[in-house]
Write a protein that holds these residues in place. Structure first.
Motif, PDB file in Angstrom:
ATOM      1  N   LEU A 220     -12.070   3.235  12.595  1.00 20.52           N
ATOM      2  CA  LEU A 220     -11.551   2.988  11.185  1.00 20.52           C
ATOM      3  C   LEU A 220     -10.097   3.257  10.424  1.00 20.52           C
ATOM      4  N   LYS A 221      -9.875   3.830  11.312  1.00 18.84           N
ATOM      5  CA  LYS A 221      -7.589   3.153  11.377  1.00 18.84           C
ATOM      6  C   LYS A 221      -7.318   2.460  12.189  1.00 18.84           C
ATOM      7  N   ARG A 222      -7.715   1.653  12.917  1.00 16.75           N
ATOM      8  CA  ARG A 222      -7.306   0.368  12.766  1.00 16.75           C
ATOM      9  C   ARG A 222      -8.110  -0.806  12.418  1.00 16.75           C
ATOM     10  N   VAL A 223      -8.894  -0.641  11.315  1.00 10.43           N
ATOM     11  CA  VAL A 223      -9.610  -1.333  10.939  1.00 10.43           C
ATOM     12  C   VAL A 223      -8.489  -1.615   9.314  1.00 10.43           C
ATOM     13  N   LYS A 224      -8.432  -0.519   9.048  1.00 11.36           N
ATOM     14  CA  LYS A 224      -7.433  -0.576   8.270  1.00 11.36           C
ATOM     15  C   LYS A 224      -5.905  -0.355   7.942  1.00 11.36           C
ATOM     16  N   SER A 225      -5.430  -0.733   8.909  1.00 10.24           N
ATOM     17  CA  SER A 225      -4.244  -0.863   9.487  1.00 10.24           C
ATOM     18  C   SER A 225      -4.330  -2.519   9.110  1.00 10.24           C
ATOM     19  N   ARG A 226      -5.072  -2.712   9.607  1.00 15.79           N
ATOM     20  CA  ARG A 226      -5.449  -4.668   9.887  1.00 15.79           C
ATOM     21  C   ARG A 226      -4.976  -4.978   8.128  1.00 15.79           C
ATOM     22  N   LEU A 227      -6.222  -4.522   8.113  1.00 18.15           N
ATOM     23  CA  LEU A 227      -6.466  -4.839   6.458  1.00 18.15           C
ATOM     24  C   LEU A 227      -4.894  -4.708   5.195  1.00 18.15           C
ATOM     25  N   ARG A 228      -4.626  -3.489   5.196  1.00 20.61           N
ATOM     26  CA  ARG A 228      -3.226  -3.278   4.866  1.00 20.61           C
ATOM     27  C   ARG A 228      -2.555  -4.131   4.850  1.00 20.61           C
ATOM     28  N   GLU A 229      -2.477  -5.157   6.029  1.00 25.05           N
ATOM     29  CA  GLU A 229      -1.760  -5.458   6.401  1.00 25.05           C
ATOM     30  C   GLU A 229      -1.378  -7.035   5.616  1.00 25.05           C
ATOM     31  N   LEU A 230      -2.555  -7.581   4.924  1.00 21.29           N
ATOM     32  CA  LEU A 230      -2.759  -8.944   5.189  1.00 21.29           C
ATOM     33  C   LEU A 230      -1.580  -8.757   3.411  1.00 21.29           C
ATOM     34  N   PRO A 231      -1.110  -9.727   3.157  1.00 20.07           N
ATOM     35  CA  PRO A 231      -0.728 -10.127   2.106  1.00 20.07           C
ATOM     36  C   PRO A 231      -1.377 -10.587   0.762  1.00 20.07           C
ATOM     37  N   ASP A 232      -1.472 -10.348  -0.707  1.00 17.72           N
ATOM     38  CA  ASP A 232      -2.199 -10.114  -1.042  1.00 17.72           C
ATOM     39  C   ASP A 232      -4.080  -9.941  -1.235  1.00 17.72           C
ATOM     40  N   ASN A 233      -4.045  -9.127   0.122  1.00 17.63           N
ATOM     41  CA  ASN A 233      -6.133  -9.838   0.528  1.00 17.63           C
ATOM     42  C   ASN A 233      -5.945 -10.834   0.901  1.00 17.63           C
ATOM     43  N   GLY A 234      -5.409 -11.102   1.686  1.00 21.84           N
ATOM     44  CA  GLY A 234      -5.987 -12.826   2.243  1.00 21.84           C
ATOM     45  C   GLY A 234      -6.158 -14.494   1.599  1.00 21.84           C
ATOM     46  N   LEU A 235      -5.392 -14.144  -0.210  1.00 17.45           N
ATOM     47  CA  LEU A 235      -5.391 -15.450  -0.427  1.00 17.45           C
ATOM     48  C   LEU A 235      -4.453 -16.322   0.358  1.00 17.45           C
ATOM     49  N   GLY A 236      -3.308 -15.672   1.147  1.00 15.49           N
ATOM     50  CA  GLY A 236      -2.343 -17.026   1.711  1.00 15.49           C
ATOM     51  C   GLY A 236      -3.515 -17.636   2.517  1.00 15.49           C
ATOM     52  N   PHE A 237      -3.882 -17.372   3.428  1.00 12.61           N
ATOM     53  CA  PHE A 237      -4.875 -18.171   3.986  1.00 12.61           C
ATOM     54  C   PHE A 237      -5.973 -19.654   3.360  1.00 12.61           C
ATOM     55  N   GLY A 238      -6.546 -19.178   2.137  1.00  8.23           N
ATOM     56  CA  GLY A 238      -6.763 -20.607   2.168  1.00  8.23           C
ATOM     57  C   GLY A 238      -5.562 -21.137   1.617  1.00  8.23           C
ATOM     58  N   LEU A 239      -4.140 -20.795   0.972  1.00  7.20           N
ATOM     59  CA  LEU A 239      -3.158 -21.756   0.407  1.00  7.20           C
ATOM     60  C   LEU A 239      -2.738 -22.532   1.490  1.00  7.20           C
ATOM     61  N   LEU A 240      -2.601 -21.995   2.928  1.00  8.87           N
ATOM     62  CA  LEU A 240      -2.127 -22.756   4.176  1.00  8.87           C
ATOM     63  C   LEU A 240      -2.960 -23.242   4.427  1.00  8.87           C
ATOM     64  N   ARG A 241      -4.110 -23.544   4.336  1.00  7.39           N
ATOM     65  CA  ARG A 241      -5.018 -24.050   5.082  1.00  7.39           C
ATOM     66  C   ARG A 241      -6.092 -25.359   4.280  1.00  7.39           C
ATOM     67  N   TYR A 242      -4.747 -25.459   2.757  1.00 11.15           N
ATOM     68  CA  TYR A 242      -6.257 -26.526   2.547  1.00 11.15           C
ATOM     69  C   TYR A 242      -5.451 -26.445   1.151  1.00 11.15           C
ATOM     70  N   LEU A 243      -3.599 -26.457   0.943  1.00 12.20           N
ATOM     71  CA  LEU A 243      -3.219 -26.693  -0.155  1.00 12.20           C
ATOM     72  C   LEU A 243      -1.802 -27.157   0.466  1.00 12.20           C
ATOM     73  N   ASN A 244      -1.579 -26.805   1.422  1.00 14.38           N
ATOM     74  CA  ASN A 244       0.145 -27.113   1.738  1.00 14.38           C
ATOM     75  C   ASN A 244      -0.793 -28.447   2.833  1.00 14.38           C
ATOM     76  N   PRO A 245       0.301 -29.708   3.072  1.00 17.84           N
ATOM     77  CA  PRO A 245      -0.198 -30.596   4.512  1.00 17.84           C
ATOM     78  C   PRO A 245      -0.133 -30.273   5.457  1.00 17.84           C
ATOM     79  N   ASP A 246       1.701 -28.990   5.143  1.00 16.34           N
ATOM     80  CA  ASP A 246       2.459 -29.411   6.505  1.00 16.34           C
ATOM     81  C   ASP A 246       1.676 -28.219   6.912  1.00 16.34           C
ATOM     82  N   THR A 247       1.078 -27.118   6.744  1.00 17.53           N
ATOM     83  CA  THR A 247       0.012 -25.949   7.878  1.00 17.53           C
ATOM     84  C   THR A 247      -0.768 -26.639   7.890  1.00 17.53           C
ATOM     85  N   ALA A 248      -1.299 -26.794   7.185  1.00 15.39           N
ATOM     86  CA  ALA A 248      -2.806 -27.489   6.969  1.00 15.39           C
ATOM     87  C   ALA A 248      -4.037 -27.961   8.138  1.00 15.39           C
ATOM     88  N   GLY A 249      -2.137 -28.940   9.237  1.00 11.55           N
ATOM     89  CA  GLY A 249      -2.430 -29.239  10.090  1.00 11.55           C
ATOM     90  C   GLY A 249      -2.595 -28.781  11.609  1.00 11.55           C
TER      91      GLY A 249
END
Length: 612
Positions: A220-249
């Protein structure tokens, strides 16, 4: 994208209103906006009025523009390594090969589900979050990570027993406030975010069961720590994967996790109009007999396994339901049922641990200090646990240094308030009122520690028992009574607090006669200043009145000697002619202190307590 159908059941029976919208234009939150708006508009129209709907804060168009701009922001692009590392690791193949888009479609789906009883669900919703400072998503993901790791090993799908990490695709609501002007509380649309999440539930010790108490709390502590490390609850992944051509590659070739997870939240059966109970016309219908299949049978599965959890209302209370969908060619039903059973066992273990353990803090829960998980674990292992850890103010640092430097002998920063009480007194209620102060004000429970790193912290325990001493001098003659009273008062003032062992407050109640008492209240100056003492006394008397049902008049000072820090008193000379700021037993008599008249707390007050 939207269709509305009215089923008219005639004038004697209520009809049914069917709302169908494509998932591209609505998410779960959107229904909680649309239905109340529809209900409000209907009521207004039915009475000949105009609907007065609340305005929408941020439009979907504006949100889309913000996302595009955010994806190009260098600070957001700096998350690339985080998401690349999340995907670039071992993900042992489960089932019978990788999904094939042409074969493994929604038309081949198989399902299995399970439901927890209401009492266990209630524990997961309330007791577990309270005991371990976690959210429901933390709990579900912890149980799932433990279950998948054990399940893979049991079925021979784990390639490396030393690596028990589990890679998931996690859905989030996506309504993240990435800018100050964002207000999505009334915006309708599909905001869902999806991000990869690699979880390490840890390795159980040789004498530990995979879902034993120690194993699940560590996970529980490990999972909680991992989740708290994510900026904006993981929103950035979709932005970099689909809306930024430099990082999408960079991210696109890393593939997709095999397991998808979505927690839908609490799906209650009450009305969605925000004000009416479930039995009204705007409640969700549960007796729809015509099946509505929202999926396209030719749509390929996005994952080999898709797990969903939701809390739904039932006659005996909320119940957690978990379900699994998969292409029938990849798993047998007994294999996926085994996974759900293992998941539920882990959740049951977490619920059991909540009744016996506490804690669960991780460094991310304590943003004001820099501490290690090892330090937190050591503090939580103490009998009273840890609620919070805070830094010291500059003046507290000074007081703490002086207390450590002095070592022994009287502490000039021990503040004593003496109350002479006249009238019938309920000692039990007074003690409960003092305990109530500690329960009400967490900072009054603080203990102070010097860390090996060189700084100091104040640790707020979850609970602290008020030190209470009760002495009866009523049997002594007047001379002996006064002598003993003076000795007890002086000794109480001279006794030092150990700043590392809270609480730094203690009460001594001395009975002098049938309706005569003296109350000694000792508190260390590091906890509160002179401005706070009148508030302290106000709450004490208010709690006592609440416990006894009595009203005490204002207390009047019989001596006006300052008990605050001599250094502080010297720095704040009292204006000539200013009167001491009296301690009040009535909340209404506590006024804001005047900057021109620093407070001075009387050493002794007389309080007359009326009969009940």
């Amino acid at each position: 994208m939207v269709q509305v159908v009215w089923f008219d059941a005639g004038p004697e029976r209520p009809g049914r209103l069917l709302l169908i919208a494509h998932h591209l234009v609505v998410d779960g939150v959107s229904w909680r906006i649309l239905v109340p708006d529809l209900a409000q508009a209907y009521r207004a129209a039915a009475t000949g009025g105009e609907p007065g709907l609340a305005p929408v804060g941020t439009s979907l168009r504006r949100w889309s523009q913000l996302l595009l701009a955010e994806a190009q922001d260098p600070e957001r692009a700096a998350e690339l390594d985080l998401w690349a590392d999340m995907l670039d690791g071992d993900d042992p193949r489960i089932g019978r090969g990788a999904p094939r888009p042409a074969r493994d479609t929604r038309g081949t789906a198989a399902y299995v589900s399970a439901t927890l009883p209401a009492d266990l669900t209630g524990t997961l919703l309330t007791a577990v979050p309270e005991a371990f400072q976690v959210r429901m998503n933390d709990i579900l993901l912890t149980g799932l990570a433990l279950a998948v790791a054990e399940w893979r090993e049991r079925h021979g799908w784990s390639t490396d027993h030393a690596d028990r990490t589990v890679l998931l695709d996690v859905e989030g609501h996506g309504r993240e406030e990435i800018a100050e002007e964002i207000d999505l509380s009334r915006t309708v649309g599909w905001f869902t975010s999806v991000f990869p999440l690699r979880l390490d539930p840890g390795e159980p010790g040789p004498d530990q069961a995979p879902t034993g108490e120690s194993a699940v709390l560590d996970a529980l502590k490990r999972v909680k720590s991992r989740l708290r490390e994510l900026p904006d609850n993981g929103l950035g992944f979709g932005l970099l994967r689909y809306l930024n051509p430099d990082t999408a590659g960079v991210l696109a070739p890393l593939g997709t996790p095999q397991i998808g997870f979505n927690y839908l939240g609490r799906m209650n059966g009450t009305a969605l109009d925000g004000e009416h109970p479930a039995s009204t016309e705007w409640s969700v219908s549960t007796d729809l007999t015509a099946g509505v299949d929202p999926s396209d049978g030719d749509l390929p599965f996005a994952h080999a396994l898709e797990l969903t959890a939701a809390v739904r209302e039932s006659a005996d209370g909320p119940r957690l339901s978990v379900s699994c969908a998969w292409p029938a060619a990849l798993f047998r039903a007994e294999e996926t049922k085994d996974l759900l059973d293992t998941w539920l066992r882990a959740l049951h273990a977490l619920a059991d641990a909540a009744g016996r353990s506490g804690g669960g803090l991780v460094p991310a829960d304590l943003p004001l200090v820099t501490v290690t998980q090892e330090e937190i674990d050591a503090w939580e292992a103490e009998p009273d646990g840890v609620e919070d850890v805070l830094p010291l103010s500059p003046l507290q640092e000074g007081l703490f240094f002086h207390a450590l430097f002095a070592g022994t002998g009287p502490d000039v920063y021990t503040m004593q308030t003496t109350l002479d009480l006249t009238g019938p007194l309920e000692a039990t209620a007074l003690r409960a009122a003092g305990q109530g102060l500690l329960d009400r004000h967490p900072n009054l429970r603080a203990g102070f520690r010097h860390r090996g790193a060189g700084d100091s912290v104040q640790i707020i325990p979850r609970r602290a028992e008020l030190p209470w001493t009760q002495v009866d001098l009523s049997g002594l003659d007047e001379t002996a009574r006064q002598a003993e009273l003076t000795r007890l008062t002086d000794d109480a003032r001279a006794e030092r607090f150990d700043l590392g062992r809270p609480p730094l407050i203690r009460f001594t109640l001395i009975r002098l006669g049938e309706e005569q008492h003296r109350l000694l209240i000792l508190k260390h100056h590091i906890l509160l200043d002179g401005w706070s003492v009148p508030l302290f006394m106000r709450d004490l008397f208010a709690l006592y009145r609440h416990a006894t049902g009595t009203r005490c008049p204002r207390s009047s000072p019989t001596a006006a000697t300052s008990t605050g820090s001599p250094a502080r008193t010297a720095r704040r000379p009292r204006r000539p002619g200013a009167r001491p700021w009296p301690v009040s037993a009535s909340p209404r008599s506590s006024r804001a202190p005047s900057p021109a008249r620093p407070p001075r707390c009387p050493a002794t007050c007389s309080v007359k307590c009326p009969p009940r």
